[in-house]
Write a protein that holds these residues in place. Sequence first.
Motif, PDB file in Angstrom:
ATOM      1  N   ALA A   1     -57.068  -8.478 -86.829  1.00  0.00           N
ATOM      2  CA  ALA A   1     -56.967  -9.863 -86.360  1.00  0.00           C
ATOM      3  C   ALA A   1     -55.923 -10.674 -87.123  1.00  0.00           C
ATOM      4  O   ALA A   1     -55.312 -11.580 -86.566  1.00  0.00           O
ATOM      5  N   ASP A   2     -55.691 -10.355 -88.401  1.00  0.00           N
ATOM      6  CA  ASP A   2     -54.739 -11.126 -89.209  1.00  0.00           C
ATOM      7  C   ASP A   2     -53.325 -10.539 -89.197  1.00  0.00           C
ATOM      8  O   ASP A   2     -52.489 -10.892 -90.014  1.00  0.00           O
ATOM      9  N   THR A   3     -53.054  -9.651 -88.241  1.00  0.00           N
ATOM     10  CA  THR A   3     -51.746  -9.004 -88.168  1.00  0.00           C
ATOM     11  C   THR A   3     -51.055  -9.402 -86.873  1.00  0.00           C
ATOM     12  O   THR A   3     -51.663  -9.383 -85.812  1.00  0.00           O
ATOM     13  N   ASN A   4     -49.777  -9.753 -86.953  1.00  0.00           N
ATOM     14  CA  ASN A   4     -49.078 -10.147 -85.730  1.00  0.00           C
ATOM     15  C   ASN A   4     -48.141  -9.041 -85.240  1.00  0.00           C
ATOM     16  O   ASN A   4     -47.846  -8.086 -85.952  1.00  0.00           O
ATOM     17  N   VAL A   5     -47.676  -9.198 -84.025  1.00  0.00           N
ATOM     18  CA  VAL A   5     -46.834  -8.192 -83.373  1.00  0.00           C
ATOM     19  C   VAL A   5     -45.559  -7.936 -84.161  1.00  0.00           C
ATOM     20  O   VAL A   5     -45.153  -6.784 -84.328  1.00  0.00           O
ATOM     21  N   SER A   6     -44.927  -8.977 -84.675  1.00  0.00           N
ATOM     22  CA  SER A   6     -43.658  -8.768 -85.391  1.00  0.00           C
ATOM     23  C   SER A   6     -43.861  -7.967 -86.674  1.00  0.00           C
ATOM     24  O   SER A   6     -43.013  -7.139 -87.028  1.00  0.00           O
ATOM     25  N   ASP A   7     -44.980  -8.181 -87.365  1.00  0.00           N
ATOM     26  CA  ASP A   7     -45.253  -7.397 -88.572  1.00  0.00           C
ATOM     27  C   ASP A   7     -45.508  -5.927 -88.231  1.00  0.00           C
ATOM     28  O   ASP A   7     -45.052  -5.029 -88.938  1.00  0.00           O
ATOM     29  N   ILE A   8     -46.241  -5.683 -87.145  1.00  0.00           N
ATOM     30  CA  ILE A   8     -46.502  -4.296 -86.718  1.00  0.00           C
ATOM     31  C   ILE A   8     -45.204  -3.640 -86.264  1.00  0.00           C
ATOM     32  O   ILE A   8     -44.928  -2.486 -86.605  1.00  0.00           O
ATOM     33  N   ALA A   9     -44.381  -4.368 -85.515  1.00  0.00           N
ATOM     34  CA  ALA A   9     -43.095  -3.814 -85.070  1.00  0.00           C
ATOM     35  C   ALA A   9     -42.199  -3.484 -86.263  1.00  0.00           C
ATOM     36  O   ALA A   9     -41.529  -2.448 -86.278  1.00  0.00           O
ATOM     37  N   ALA A  10     -42.185  -4.343 -87.277  1.00  0.00           N
ATOM     38  CA  ALA A  10     -41.382  -4.078 -88.477  1.00  0.00           C
ATOM     39  C   ALA A  10     -41.867  -2.815 -89.178  1.00  0.00           C
ATOM     40  O   ALA A  10     -41.052  -2.003 -89.646  1.00  0.00           O
ATOM     41  N   LEU A  11     -43.188  -2.622 -89.239  1.00  0.00           N
ATOM     42  CA  LEU A  11     -43.715  -1.413 -89.855  1.00  0.00           C
ATOM     43  C   LEU A  11     -43.371  -0.188 -89.001  1.00  0.00           C
ATOM     44  O   LEU A  11     -43.036   0.866 -89.544  1.00  0.00           O
ATOM     45  N   CYS A  12     -43.410  -0.337 -87.679  1.00  0.00           N
ATOM     46  CA  CYS A  12     -42.995   0.769 -86.803  1.00  0.00           C
ATOM     47  C   CYS A  12     -41.558   1.189 -87.112  1.00  0.00           C
ATOM     48  O   CYS A  12     -41.267   2.383 -87.242  1.00  0.00           O
ATOM     49  N   ALA A  13     -40.670   0.212 -87.241  1.00  0.00           N
ATOM     50  CA  ALA A  13     -39.257   0.506 -87.531  1.00  0.00           C
ATOM     51  C   ALA A  13     -39.117   1.192 -88.883  1.00  0.00           C
ATOM     52  O   ALA A  13     -38.344   2.156 -89.022  1.00  0.00           O
ATOM     53  N   ARG A  14     -39.852   0.723 -89.863  1.00  0.00           N
ATOM     54  CA  ARG A  14     -39.797   1.321 -91.206  1.00  0.00           C
ATOM     55  C   ARG A  14     -40.277   2.765 -91.185  1.00  0.00           C
ATOM     56  O   ARG A  14     -39.656   3.658 -91.766  1.00  0.00           O
ATOM     57  N   LEU A  15     -41.388   2.992 -90.509  1.00  0.00           N
ATOM     58  CA  LEU A  15     -41.919   4.353 -90.419  1.00  0.00           C
ATOM     59  C   LEU A  15     -40.958   5.266 -89.660  1.00  0.00           C
ATOM     60  O   LEU A  15     -40.709   6.402 -90.075  1.00  0.00           O
TER      61      LEU A  15
END
Length: 195
Positions: free
Chosen positions: A48-62
Amino acid sequence: DLGPLAGGGGGGLLGDFSIEVTVKGAASVPDFSKILPPGTSVFIAALADTNVSDIAALCARLKSGGMDPVPHIAARGVGSAEDLEGMVGAYAGAGAKHVLLISGDVKTPAGPFGSAMDVCRTGVFGRHGVGQVDIAGHPEGSASIPDSLGVLREKAEWAKQAGVRMDVVTQVCFDAGTIADYVRTLRAAGVDNTV
């Protein structure tokens, strides 16, 4: 080095494993490629405390570290069709071509999607080149899904029609007999997806 446990195509005990992280937890790992084999599926919890841009940034990093980023999408938490389009577009744009689609534990949907199938029917994954859509399986049952086998069968049929790979990802279960019984039940119902 995990030696014979690691697998890495060599058939070790942990061959073809996946892990799950949160955006916050991933911040403490400087380089996933130093601790995981290339191509490891790294599931990203949608808290709930995570937004789409933070998840997308982690996707790019991974992805840049050679991993297979797998963001969770909780259907009932998506506020609108536009939000869904933006979310899947952001994840795919960051290199995620594999997602875990769940209905989510929210009783009242935030938008028009009451189930994972509602999201599947939109065609959003095809529009963004997402080739694998995993779904939740419940070897020990689910009180919130009365006909979980029927629902799972419907999703598997959708995947075949849409031409996407769909694996069944289960919650943690420490009883091998329960897992084996679950897989037998799926096979008897004509569901041959990987569990």
